[in-house]
Design a protein around this motif. Structure first.
Motif, PDB file in Angstrom:
ATOM      1  N   UNK A   9     -43.756  29.954 -60.251  1.00 15.68           N
ATOM      2  CA  UNK A   9     -43.227  31.223 -60.755  1.00 15.68           C
ATOM      3  C   UNK A   9     -44.276  32.135 -61.401  1.00 15.68           C
ATOM      4  N   UNK A  10     -45.538  31.723 -61.394  1.00 15.10           N
ATOM      5  CA  UNK A  10     -46.589  32.587 -61.933  1.00 15.10           C
ATOM      6  C   UNK A  10     -47.945  32.089 -61.439  1.00 15.10           C
ATOM      7  N   UNK A  11     -48.914  32.973 -61.356  1.00 16.59           N
ATOM      8  CA  UNK A  11     -50.265  32.530 -61.001  1.00 16.59           C
ATOM      9  C   UNK A  11     -50.825  31.644 -62.117  1.00 16.59           C
ATOM     10  N   UNK A  12     -51.561  30.600 -61.723  1.00 10.24           N
ATOM     11  CA  UNK A  12     -52.153  29.681 -62.687  1.00 10.24           C
ATOM     12  C   UNK A  12     -53.627  29.499 -62.350  1.00 10.24           C
ATOM     13  N   UNK A  13     -54.471  29.579 -63.375  1.00  4.89           N
ATOM     14  CA  UNK A  13     -55.899  29.271 -63.248  1.00  4.89           C
ATOM     15  C   UNK A  13     -56.213  28.157 -64.232  1.00  4.89           C
ATOM     16  N   UNK A  14     -57.062  27.239 -63.821  1.00  3.79           N
ATOM     17  CA  UNK A  14     -57.470  26.127 -64.682  1.00  3.79           C
ATOM     18  C   UNK A  14     -58.966  26.241 -64.925  1.00  3.79           C
ATOM     19  N   UNK A  15     -59.345  26.187 -66.199  1.00  2.00           N
ATOM     20  CA  UNK A  15     -60.753  26.240 -66.578  1.00  2.00           C
ATOM     21  C   UNK A  15     -61.231  24.804 -66.753  1.00  2.00           C
ATOM     22  N   UNK A  16     -62.043  24.331 -65.797  1.00  2.81           N
ATOM     23  CA  UNK A  16     -62.594  22.982 -65.848  1.00  2.81           C
ATOM     24  C   UNK A  16     -63.718  22.862 -64.835  1.00  2.81           C
ATOM     25  N   UNK A  17     -64.619  21.920 -65.101  1.00  8.16           N
ATOM     26  CA  UNK A  17     -65.662  21.580 -64.134  1.00  8.16           C
ATOM     27  C   UNK A  17     -65.411  20.192 -63.551  1.00  8.16           C
ATOM     28  N   UNK A  18     -64.357  19.532 -63.996  1.00  4.51           N
ATOM     29  CA  UNK A  18     -64.026  18.185 -63.542  1.00  4.51           C
ATOM     30  C   UNK A  18     -63.612  18.228 -62.067  1.00  4.51           C
ATOM     31  N   UNK A  64     -62.452  16.003 -59.860  1.00  4.68           N
ATOM     32  CA  UNK A  64     -61.176  15.402 -59.475  1.00  4.68           C
ATOM     33  C   UNK A  64     -60.004  16.270 -59.938  1.00  4.68           C
ATOM     34  N   UNK A  65     -60.078  16.782 -61.154  1.00  8.50           N
ATOM     35  CA  UNK A  65     -59.019  17.653 -61.661  1.00  8.50           C
ATOM     36  C   UNK A  65     -58.957  18.938 -60.848  1.00  8.50           C
ATOM     37  N   UNK A  66     -60.102  19.512 -60.531  1.00  9.92           N
ATOM     38  CA  UNK A  66     -60.123  20.740 -59.723  1.00  9.92           C
ATOM     39  C   UNK A  66     -59.381  20.516 -58.407  1.00  9.92           C
ATOM     40  N   UNK A  67     -59.648  19.399 -57.762  1.00  4.98           N
ATOM     41  CA  UNK A  67     -58.992  19.095 -56.491  1.00  4.98           C
ATOM     42  C   UNK A  67     -57.484  18.951 -56.665  1.00  4.98           C
ATOM     43  N   UNK A  68     -57.076  18.239 -57.697  1.00  3.18           N
ATOM     44  CA  UNK A  68     -55.645  18.015 -57.937  1.00  3.18           C
ATOM     45  C   UNK A  68     -54.899  19.329 -58.156  1.00  3.18           C
ATOM     46  N   UNK A  69     -55.449  20.226 -58.970  1.00  5.03           N
ATOM     47  CA  UNK A  69     -54.723  21.461 -59.266  1.00  5.03           C
ATOM     48  C   UNK A  69     -54.816  22.466 -58.115  1.00  5.03           C
ATOM     49  N   UNK A  70     -55.921  22.447 -57.375  1.00  2.13           N
ATOM     50  CA  UNK A  70     -56.007  23.309 -56.181  1.00  2.13           C
ATOM     51  C   UNK A  70     -54.917  22.944 -55.182  1.00  2.13           C
ATOM     52  N   UNK A  71     -54.672  21.646 -55.012  1.00  2.75           N
ATOM     53  CA  UNK A  71     -53.628  21.194 -54.086  1.00  2.75           C
ATOM     54  C   UNK A  71     -52.251  21.716 -54.492  1.00  2.75           C
ATOM     55  N   UNK A  72     -52.064  21.998 -55.762  1.00  4.69           N
ATOM     56  CA  UNK A  72     -50.796  22.546 -56.256  1.00  4.69           C
ATOM     57  C   UNK A  72     -50.739  24.066 -56.164  1.00  4.69           C
ATOM     58  N   UNK A  73     -51.896  24.704 -55.914  1.00  6.61           N
ATOM     59  CA  UNK A  73     -51.918  26.155 -55.770  1.00  6.61           C
ATOM     60  C   UNK A  73     -52.604  26.902 -56.901  1.00  6.61           C
ATOM     61  N   UNK A  74     -53.219  26.194 -57.833  1.00  5.76           N
ATOM     62  CA  UNK A  74     -53.922  26.862 -58.930  1.00  5.76           C
ATOM     63  C   UNK A  74     -55.307  27.306 -58.473  1.00  5.76           C
ATOM     64  N   UNK A  75     -55.818  28.320 -59.140  1.00  2.00           N
ATOM     65  CA  UNK A  75     -57.204  28.717 -58.921  1.00  2.00           C
ATOM     66  C   UNK A  75     -58.051  28.056 -60.004  1.00  2.00           C
ATOM     67  N   UNK A  76     -59.376  28.108 -59.817  1.00  2.00           N
ATOM     68  CA  UNK A  76     -60.298  27.439 -60.720  1.00  2.00           C
ATOM     69  C   UNK A  76     -61.252  28.457 -61.327  1.00  2.00           C
ATOM     70  N   UNK A  77     -61.535  28.282 -62.611  1.00  2.00           N
ATOM     71  CA  UNK A  77     -62.545  29.068 -63.307  1.00  2.00           C
ATOM     72  C   UNK A  77     -63.493  28.053 -63.949  1.00  2.00           C
ATOM     73  N   UNK A  78     -64.776  28.294 -63.858  1.00  2.31           N
ATOM     74  CA  UNK A  78     -65.737  27.362 -64.439  1.00  2.31           C
ATOM     75  C   UNK A  78     -65.811  27.539 -65.954  1.00  2.31           C
ATOM     76  N   UNK A  79     -66.162  26.463 -66.667  1.00  4.03           N
ATOM     77  CA  UNK A  79     -66.383  26.613 -68.105  1.00  4.03           C
ATOM     78  C   UNK A  79     -67.448  27.670 -68.406  1.00  4.03           C
ATOM     79  N   UNK A  80     -68.482  27.740 -67.578  1.00  2.00           N
ATOM     80  CA  UNK A  80     -69.535  28.735 -67.797  1.00  2.00           C
ATOM     81  C   UNK A  80     -69.012  30.154 -67.750  1.00  2.00           C
TER      82      UNK A  80
END
Length: 138
Positions: free
Chosen positions: A96-105, A107-123
């Motif tokens: 119901x809303x766009x989601x971005x996850x801030x992480x460099x991990x 395995x976590x990046x892969x898991x949340x991408x599979x759900x449809x989230x985008x990724x932002x680096x800690x940097x």
């Protein structure tokens, strides 16, 4: 309100972001999480890149637990694994809303991408807020 109109959710992997700044954070994990929370709260929303525009949720775990929310930053203490908690947050929100996850991990990046989230680096986050990890000298 559909996902295109809902305020994006920015989920910050607190342990991963704090851990990206080698400043002795391991001596005071809770204090480091508080400093990150405060830097997120003090952010200049107008100066953030588009990928970081939205409602912030900081996920903390372990010794960093017990950090209260402040205006502009919701804080959630993971009852067990911070990564699992972040995945659950993404799963609960991404429909119901766009989601971005801030992480460099990776395995976590892969898991949340599979759900449809985008990724932002800690940097990218750290370049956009006033946080160097160190406690203020008084």
């Amino acid at each position: 309100m559909d996902a295109a109109q809902a305020e994006p959710l920015i989920v910050v992997d607190g342990a991963n972001v704090v851990g990206s700044v080698p400043d002795g954070w391991w001596r005071d994990r809770r204090g480091a999480a508080v400093r990150l929370r405060d830097a997120l709260a003090a952010r200049d929303a107008a100066a953030l890149p588009a990928a970081l525009s939205g409602a912030f949720t900081l996920v903390v775990e372990g010794a960093a637990g017990g950090v209260p929310a402040v205006e502009g930053v919701h804080v959630e203490a993971a009852p067990r694994s911070g990564d699992d908690h972040i995945v659950a947050l993404v799963a609960d929100n991404v429909r119901h809303r766009p989601v971005a996850v801030v992480t460099a991990d990776r395995a976590l990046r892969q898991r949340v991408r599979e759900l449809g989230a985008s990724i932002v680096s800690p940097g990218e986050l750290l370049a956009s807020i006033s946080y160097d990890g160190r406690p203020d000298a008084t």
